[in-house]
Design a protein around this motif. Structure first.
Motif, short mmCIF file in Angstrom:
data_model
loop_
_atom_site.label_atom_id
_atom_site.label_comp_id
_atom_site.label_asym_id
_atom_site.label_seq_id
_atom_site.Cartn_x
_atom_site.Cartn_y
_atom_site.Cartn_z
N GLU A 196 155.22 77.44 22.01
CA GLU A 196 154.64 76.22 22.56
C GLU A 196 154.13 76.41 23.99
O GLU A 196 153.20 75.72 24.42
CB GLU A 196 155.67 75.08 22.54
N LEU A 197 154.75 77.35 24.74
CA LEU A 197 154.29 77.60 26.11
C LEU A 197 152.86 78.12 26.11
O LEU A 197 152.03 77.68 26.91
CB LEU A 197 155.22 78.61 26.78
N ARG A 198 152.57 79.07 25.24
CA ARG A 198 151.21 79.61 25.17
C ARG A 198 150.23 78.58 24.65
O ARG A 198 149.10 78.48 25.14
CB ARG A 198 151.20 80.85 24.28
N ALA A 201 149.42 76.22 27.41
CA ALA A 201 148.55 76.87 28.40
C ALA A 201 147.11 76.92 27.90
O ALA A 201 146.16 76.72 28.69
CB ALA A 201 149.06 78.27 28.70
N GLN A 211 147.75 83.36 31.20
CA GLN A 211 148.88 83.30 30.27
C GLN A 211 149.84 84.47 30.49
O GLN A 211 151.05 84.30 30.39
CB GLN A 211 148.36 83.33 28.82
N ILE A 215 152.51 82.83 33.34
CA ILE A 215 153.38 82.11 32.40
C ILE A 215 154.37 83.07 31.73
O ILE A 215 155.59 82.86 31.78
CB ILE A 215 152.54 81.38 31.33
N THR A 216 153.86 84.12 31.10
CA THR A 216 154.73 85.01 30.32
C THR A 216 155.53 85.95 31.20
O THR A 216 156.75 86.09 31.03
CB THR A 216 153.90 85.83 29.32
N LEU A 219 158.76 84.80 32.97
CA LEU A 219 159.87 84.59 32.06
C LEU A 219 160.53 85.89 31.63
O LEU A 219 161.62 85.87 31.06
CB LEU A 219 159.39 83.83 30.82
#
Length: 305
Positions: A196-198, A201, A211, A215-216, A219
């Motif tokens: 869901e994060l991707r 985004a 991304q 974002i990735t 983490l």
């Protein structure tokens, strides 16, 4: 109310002993076993430290397991100065730090393409990286040596004008051999991240680079910290590739400094023990500094929630 509570037997945890001691016999036995294995594992290191604090004449007369008559740090000072360890430490940093950074950078890119972007043939690429990592380095010593003596480099990168006898060659071979393992670990780690994060985004208009970088990758800090610790220790302790791909003694890593402590007719093993402890010290310090991140990276995903 009393009858209801009286009919219920309290639950006893498996970690508690029935005799009220608070420690189950099985857990106590496990602790004793792990302590014994730990001491057995540390025994060579403890013996090396003990021998490095004693004069060689004393251990030659009374034995290494005798009670010490004299303890000092003289061997450490002698090992550091006699072997030129300061220069070799610098050489190791010039090799290990760029190799670790490049390995993690390339591995995270490949893992992101396989796990998050899901490019076509990603699983085959992962298999190739993993299979390449299983190839013994000793098998490739001769072809790699021949290749590096023929690959040209400008004069400002190598005195030999080739990849042979240069830091670039040793860094490149470490990156090539270590990337496969890091790709395998990072791919499995990124697959566990919520999809869901991707998707969110992409809805917000984030490109592939955003991304990945914003974002990735944040983490993946626990996994990156654990891999950085392992890779630094492996590259730092390597002696094979530096021995094969370098000929200049002043460019050798710190693992080669121990050769400078060997005499032609006499070998002081206590001096070698002091040098070995000095060589191993940086990796031990790095592990304790990154211990929390290292354990978090290894145990991440072991429990749910």
């Amino acid at each position: 109310m009393t009858a209801l509570t009286a009919g219920r037997a309290p639950k006893v945890s498996g970690a508690r002993a029935s005799d009220g001691t608070g420690v189950a016999p099985r857990r106590l036995g496990l602790h004793v076993f792990l302590s014994a294995v730990s001491l057995l594992w540390l025994a060579p290191l403890l013996l090396a430290v003990y021998a490095s604090l004693r004069p060689y004449q004393e251990t030659a007369k009374y034995g290494y397991f005798s009670w010490p008559r004299h303890l000092s740090f003289d061997y450490y000072r002698e090992a550091f100065t006699q072997s030129g360890m300061a220069q070799h430490f610098l050489n190791t940093l010039l090799i290990a730090v760029p190799a670790v950074l490049l390995t993690l950078f390339f591995a995270s890119f490949v893992a992101f393409c396989i796990a998050r972007v899901r490019i076509r043939g990603g699983f085959l690429i992962l298999i190739l990286f993993t299979a390449g990592n299983l190839l013994p380095p000793q098998v490739m010593v001769t072809p790699v040596y021949e290749l590096f003596t023929r690959v040209p480099l400008p004069y400002w990168m190598s005195d030999s004008l080739t990849m042979y006898d240069s830091y670039w060659g040793v860094i490149a071979i470490h990156v090539a051999f270590q990337t496969g393992f890091c790709v395998f670990v990072m791919t499995n780690f990124m697959k566990a991240l919520p999809e869901e994060l991707r998707e969110a985004a992409i809805v917000d208009g984030a490109g592939v680079w955003t991304q990945f970088w914003r974002i990735t990758l944040p983490l993946c800090r626990p996994a990156l910290a654990a891999l950085a610790t392992l890779e630094f220790a492996w590259i730092y302790n390597d002696f094979l590739w530096a021995l094969v791909l370098m000929s200049s003694g002043d460019k050798m890593p710190v693992t080669s400094a121990l050769n400078n402590l060997k005499g032609q007719y006499f070998q002081d093993y206590n001096l070698l023990a002091a040098g070995s402890v000095l060589v191993a010290l940086p990796t031990v310090i790095l592990f304790f500094i990154l211990q929390r991140h290292f354990i978090a990276g290894l145990t991440l995903g072991a429990t749910k929630g």
